[in-house]
Design an enzyme around this catalytic site. Structure first.
Site, mmCIF file in Angstrom:
data_model
loop_
_atom_site.group_PDB
_atom_site.id
_atom_site.type_symbol
_atom_site.label_atom_id
_atom_site.label_comp_id
_atom_site.label_asym_id
_atom_site.label_seq_id
_atom_site.Cartn_x
_atom_site.Cartn_y
_atom_site.Cartn_z
ATOM 1 N N SER A 1 0.665 -1.388 -0.036
ATOM 2 C CA SER A 1 0.030 -0.093 0.037
ATOM 3 C C SER A 1 0.805 1.147 -0.012
ATOM 4 O O SER A 1 2.197 1.240 0.240
ATOM 5 C CB SER A 1 -0.855 -0.146 1.272
ATOM 6 O OG SER A 1 -1.404 1.221 1.549
ATOM 7 N N TYR B 1 -3.539 -0.873 10.035
ATOM 8 C CA TYR B 1 -3.458 -0.854 8.660
ATOM 9 C C TYR B 1 -2.074 -0.470 8.087
ATOM 10 O O TYR B 1 -1.407 -1.352 7.559
ATOM 11 C CB TYR B 1 -4.442 0.180 7.678
ATOM 12 C CG TYR B 1 -4.593 -0.575 6.324
ATOM 13 C CD1 TYR B 1 -4.983 -1.656 5.946
ATOM 14 C CD2 TYR B 1 -3.757 0.537 5.540
ATOM 15 C CE1 TYR B 1 -5.031 -1.715 4.365
ATOM 16 C CE2 TYR B 1 -3.689 0.289 4.040
ATOM 17 C CZ TYR B 1 -4.467 -0.937 3.493
ATOM 18 O OH TYR B 1 -4.792 -1.069 2.299
#
Ligand code: NAD
Length: 256
Positions: free
Chosen positions: A148, A161
Site C-alpha cells: 500500500s 493498517y
C-alpha cells in the site's frame, strides 16, 4: 530467458495462480488480468467469488472457487490442498485479501489492531510459506503481495493498517532473499487510492475525497483494471530478475 520473444515472456499459459480476496475489488481485477494472460485461477475468498469465476469462464479461462476465512490459520493448508487438487500445482500466489479499520489512534481497540495484523500480515507470511513449499518442488514460483502507499506513509486514523502494510513490504524483501535460490521471486504491488469497498468511507467523505483526488497527478482514482499489467508482469517470466521489489501503481501519488 535469452532468445525468448518478449511478448511470449508475459504468457501465463499452463500456470496456476492462487489469488486471495478474489471476489471483488483489486483481487477481482488482478484475477481477470492473470486469466487473460493464460493462467488457471484459484479464487480464494471468505465469500464465493462467483462473479469473478463467471467472468473468467466467459472469457474462455479456467477458475476454481475456494471459500476460506483467511483470518483462521487452519484455512491455509485447505487452500493449498484445494489449489493443488484443482490444477496440480501452484506457480503464482497473489496475497491480496486485506481489511482496514478506521479510528483515531488514541481510541484504537486491540481487536482492530489484532484482526488487521492477522489477515494483512500474518496470513500473508504463512500462506506464502505454504505455497513456497509446493513451488520449491519445481524450483519456480512467483509470489506477489499487496502492499500500500501506507507501506511508505503513516496514513490517518488507520494505525494497524499502516503497521500491517509496512510489514508486507518487509516480509516481501525477507522472503525474496531466502527463496531466490529456489527460483521463487517475491515482490509486492503497492496500489494507490483505488475505487473499491476498502476506500468507500474515504470516497463518501467529500473533504477527504476531494483532497485525495487533487493530489493524484493522473487526476483520477485507480480502478481494479489498473493493476492488470503490473500483476501479469510480476507473475510472468518477464520479471525473472525482479525480486524483493515493491511496485507502486498509484497514478503518480508518491512522486508528488
Ligand atoms: P475490498 O474490500 O474490495 O476486497 C477485499 C477482499 O478480501 C474481499 O473480496 C473480501 O471478501 C476479502 N476478504 C476480507 N476478509 C477476508 C478473510 N477473512 N478471508 C478471506 N478473504 C477475505 O478491498 P480492495 O481495495 O480490493 O483490497 C484488496 C487489497 O488491496 C487489500 O490488501 C488492501 O489492503 C489493498 N489495497 C487497497 C487499496 C485501495 O485503495 N483500495 C490501496 C492499497 C492497498
Amino acid at each position: 530467458m535469452t532468445g525468448s520473444n518478449v511478448l511470449s515472456m508475459f504468457s501465463l499459459k499452463g500456470r496456476t495462480a492462487v489469488v486471495t480476496g478474489a471476489s471483488t475489488g483489486l483481487g477481482q481485477g488482478m484475477s481477470l488480468g492473470l486469466s487473460e494472460a493464460g493462467a488457471d485461477l484459484v479464487l480464494v475468498d471468505c465469500v464465493p467469488s462467483s462473479d469473478t469465476a463467471e467472468r473468467i469462464r466467459q472469457g474462455g479461462g479456467n477458475a476454481e472457487i475456494v471459500v476460506a476465512d483467511l483470518m483462521q490459520m487452519e484455512s491455509i493448508p485447505s487452500v493449498i490442498n484445494a489449489a493443488i487438487s484443482a490444477f496440480g500445482r501452484i506457480d503464482i500466489l497473489v496475497n491480496n485479501a486485506g481489511i482496514i479499520r478506521r479510528a483515531d489512534a488514541i481510541d484504537f481497540s486491540e481487536k482492530d489492531w489484532d484482526e488487521v495484523m492477522q489477515l494483512n500480515s500474518k496470513t500473508v507470511f504463512f500462506l506464502a510459506q505454504a505455497a513456497a513449499k509446493d513451488m520449491m518442488k519445481r524450483r519456480y514460483g512467483r509470489i506477489i503481495n499487496t502492499a500500500s502507499l501506507l507501506s511508505f506513509q503513516g496514513g490517518i486514523r488507520v494505525p494497524s493498517y499502516s503497521a500491517s502494510k509496512g510489514a508486507v513490504a518487509q516480509i516481501t524483501k525477507a522472503l525474496a532473499n531466502e527463496w531466490a535460490k529456489y527460483g521463487i521471486t517475491v515482490n509486492a504491488i503497492a496500489p494507490g487510492y483505488m475505487a473499491t469497498n476498502n476506500t468507500k468511507a474515504l470516497r463518501e467523505d467529500p473533504v477527504r475525497s476531494r483532497s485525495i483526488s487533487e493530489r493524484i497527478p493522473a487526476g483520477r482514482w485507480g480502478m481494479p483494471e489498473d493493476l492488470k499489467g503490473a500483476v501479469v508482469f510480476l507473475a510472468s517470466a518477464a520479471s525473472e530478475y525482479v525480486n524483493g521489489h515493491v511496485l507502486v501503481v498509484d497514478g503518480g501519488w508518491l512522486a508528488r
